[in-house]
Every structure is written in structure tokens, then in C-alpha cells.
Design a protein around this motif. Structure first.
Motif, short mmCIF file in Angstrom:
data_model
loop_
_atom_site.label_atom_id
_atom_site.label_comp_id
_atom_site.label_asym_id
_atom_site.label_seq_id
_atom_site.Cartn_x
_atom_site.Cartn_y
_atom_site.Cartn_z
N MET A 2 65.98 20.42 -9.58
CA MET A 2 64.69 21.10 -9.99
C MET A 2 64.60 20.72 -11.41
N ALA A 3 63.08 20.89 -11.69
CA ALA A 3 62.90 20.54 -13.09
C ALA A 3 61.88 21.35 -13.49
N LYS A 4 62.21 22.18 -14.48
CA LYS A 4 61.10 23.20 -15.04
C LYS A 4 60.22 22.36 -16.15
N GLN A 5 58.93 22.55 -16.02
CA GLN A 5 58.01 21.83 -16.98
C GLN A 5 56.72 22.93 -17.17
N LEU A 6 56.41 22.74 -18.54
CA LEU A 6 54.93 23.55 -18.66
C LEU A 6 53.97 22.69 -18.68
N ILE A 7 52.89 23.15 -17.92
CA ILE A 7 51.68 22.39 -17.82
C ILE A 7 50.55 23.08 -18.63
N THR A 8 50.14 22.34 -19.59
CA THR A 8 49.15 23.08 -20.49
C THR A 8 47.63 22.60 -20.06
N LEU A 9 46.81 23.43 -19.84
CA LEU A 9 45.39 23.18 -19.52
C LEU A 9 44.58 23.96 -20.67
N ALA A 17 32.23 32.31 -17.30
CA ALA A 17 32.63 32.41 -15.97
C ALA A 17 32.00 31.08 -15.31
N ALA A 18 33.23 30.51 -14.43
CA ALA A 18 32.83 29.40 -13.53
C ALA A 18 34.16 28.93 -12.85
N LYS A 19 34.01 28.48 -11.72
CA LYS A 19 35.10 27.87 -10.64
C LYS A 19 35.40 26.44 -11.40
N ARG A 20 36.75 26.19 -11.07
CA ARG A 20 37.02 24.68 -11.38
C ARG A 20 36.89 24.21 -12.80
N ARG A 21 37.20 25.22 -14.02
CA ARG A 21 36.94 24.73 -15.23
C ARG A 21 37.73 23.80 -15.73
N THR A 22 39.08 23.63 -15.29
CA THR A 22 40.11 22.64 -15.63
C THR A 22 41.25 22.40 -14.68
N SER A 23 41.76 21.31 -14.33
CA SER A 23 42.64 21.10 -13.25
C SER A 23 43.84 20.24 -13.66
N ALA A 24 44.68 19.90 -12.77
CA ALA A 24 45.71 19.04 -12.76
C ALA A 24 46.35 18.78 -11.44
N ARG A 25 46.60 17.33 -11.16
CA ARG A 25 47.08 16.96 -9.81
C ARG A 25 48.64 16.90 -10.37
N ILE A 32 54.98 27.39 -8.91
CA ILE A 32 54.42 27.86 -9.93
C ILE A 32 55.59 28.85 -10.41
N ILE A 33 56.11 29.09 -11.38
CA ILE A 33 56.95 30.23 -11.62
C ILE A 33 56.55 31.13 -12.68
N GLY A 34 55.34 30.68 -13.37
CA GLY A 34 54.77 31.78 -14.43
C GLY A 34 53.43 31.05 -14.96
N VAL A 35 52.64 32.04 -15.41
CA VAL A 35 51.34 31.81 -15.85
C VAL A 35 51.10 32.36 -17.24
N TYR A 36 50.81 31.93 -18.31
CA TYR A 36 50.55 32.55 -19.65
C TYR A 36 49.25 31.85 -20.15
N THR A 37 48.36 32.74 -20.69
CA THR A 37 47.15 32.61 -21.21
C THR A 37 46.92 32.91 -22.56
N SER A 38 46.31 32.15 -23.25
CA SER A 38 46.13 32.62 -24.69
C SER A 38 44.58 32.29 -25.05
N GLY A 111 48.74 28.14 -19.97
CA GLY A 111 50.12 27.53 -19.79
C GLY A 111 50.82 27.64 -18.11
N ILE A 112 51.04 26.75 -17.25
CA ILE A 112 51.40 26.89 -15.96
C ILE A 112 52.89 26.51 -16.08
N TRP A 113 53.96 27.47 -15.94
CA TRP A 113 55.38 26.85 -15.79
C TRP A 113 55.68 26.52 -14.45
N VAL A 114 56.12 25.18 -14.07
CA VAL A 114 56.56 25.00 -12.38
C VAL A 114 57.68 24.27 -12.47
N ASP A 115 58.30 24.59 -11.39
CA ASP A 115 59.40 24.00 -11.05
C ASP A 115 59.56 22.99 -10.11
#
Length: 118
Positions: A2-9, A17-25, A32-38, A111-115
Motif C-alpha cells: 500500500m502507498a499513501k499519497q495526497l492528491i491535491t485539487l 456551486a457546480a458539479k464536476r468542478r475538478t477531477s483526477a483519474r 480514500i482515507i481522508g479529505v481536507y479542504t481549505s 486534499g484527498i488522502w488515498v491509499d
């Protein structure tokens, strides 16, 4: 392994307010193990609410767990995500469900923490 990484969008400028504002493949399967917004400029009049989707399905079956940045605040961590697993090639999408009514907020970072299952 397993490899933990932070994806930042990011959503630059005044948010709306809108759907599909940003994304990552996703380059591998995992969860997903955590989500942080600022936010660079805080909202006023209403809280900012963000949703995270995998393959067009929210990861927050309990909607109260979505990242919610309070009026005047600069950041927020999400509650527990139930639908957090993704496959190779899945797209993680950020929706902005609500913004401030007086000042919407500006310069949102997610910030989306993924494993990853590498």
C-alpha cells in the motif's frame, strides 16, 4: 504493498456551486482515507459544502460527513466516507454543493488522502 499519497485539487478564483468542478483519474486501485479542504478567502452568509464522488457516486453516504467549511473559517476535514474504494482508471470528482451567499469564497483547495494498492 500500500502507498499513501495526497492528491491535491484546486479551484482558483471565486467559487460557485457546480458539479464536476475538478477531477483526477486514478493510476491504480485503492481507497480514500481522508479529505481536507481549505479556502483562501472565507465565505460569508452560508457555509461551503464540498462533495467527493467516485464514478458519479458520492463517497459520503451520510451527507453530514461532507467537508463543510464554516462561515469565516479557512479549512475543514471530512467525516467518515463509506464508499471510499476506487479502481484503476476511476475518476474522483469534486462537486461544490454550496457556497457563501454574501461572499462565496475564493481559491478552494481539496486534499484527498488515498491509499493505493501498488
Amino acid at each position: 504493498m500500500m502507498a499513501k499519497q495526497l492528491i491535491t485539487l484546486c479551484v482558483s478564483g471565486k467559487i460557485s456551486a457546480a458539479k464536476r468542478r475538478t477531477s483526477a483519474r486514478m493510476p491504480a486501485s485503492g481507497k480514500i482515507i481522508g479529505v481536507y479542504t481549505s479556502i483562501g478567502t472565507p465565505a460569508s452568509g452560508a457555509t461551503i459544502i464540498v462533495d467527493i464522488n467516485i464514478a458519479d457516486t458520492t463517497i459520503f453516504t451520510t451527507q453530514a460527513n461532507r467537508p463543510t467549511i464554516a462561515v469565516g473559517a479557512y479549512s475543514s476535514a471530512a467525516g467518515t466516507a463509506a464508499n471510499n474504494k476506487f479502481a484503476l482508471g476511476d475518476i474522483i470528482v469534486v462537486d461544490i454543493d454550496r457556497v457563501g451567499t454574501e461572499i462565496p469564497g475564493e481559491d478552494l483547495t481539496i486534499g484527498i488522502w488515498v491509499d493505493f494498492d501498488y
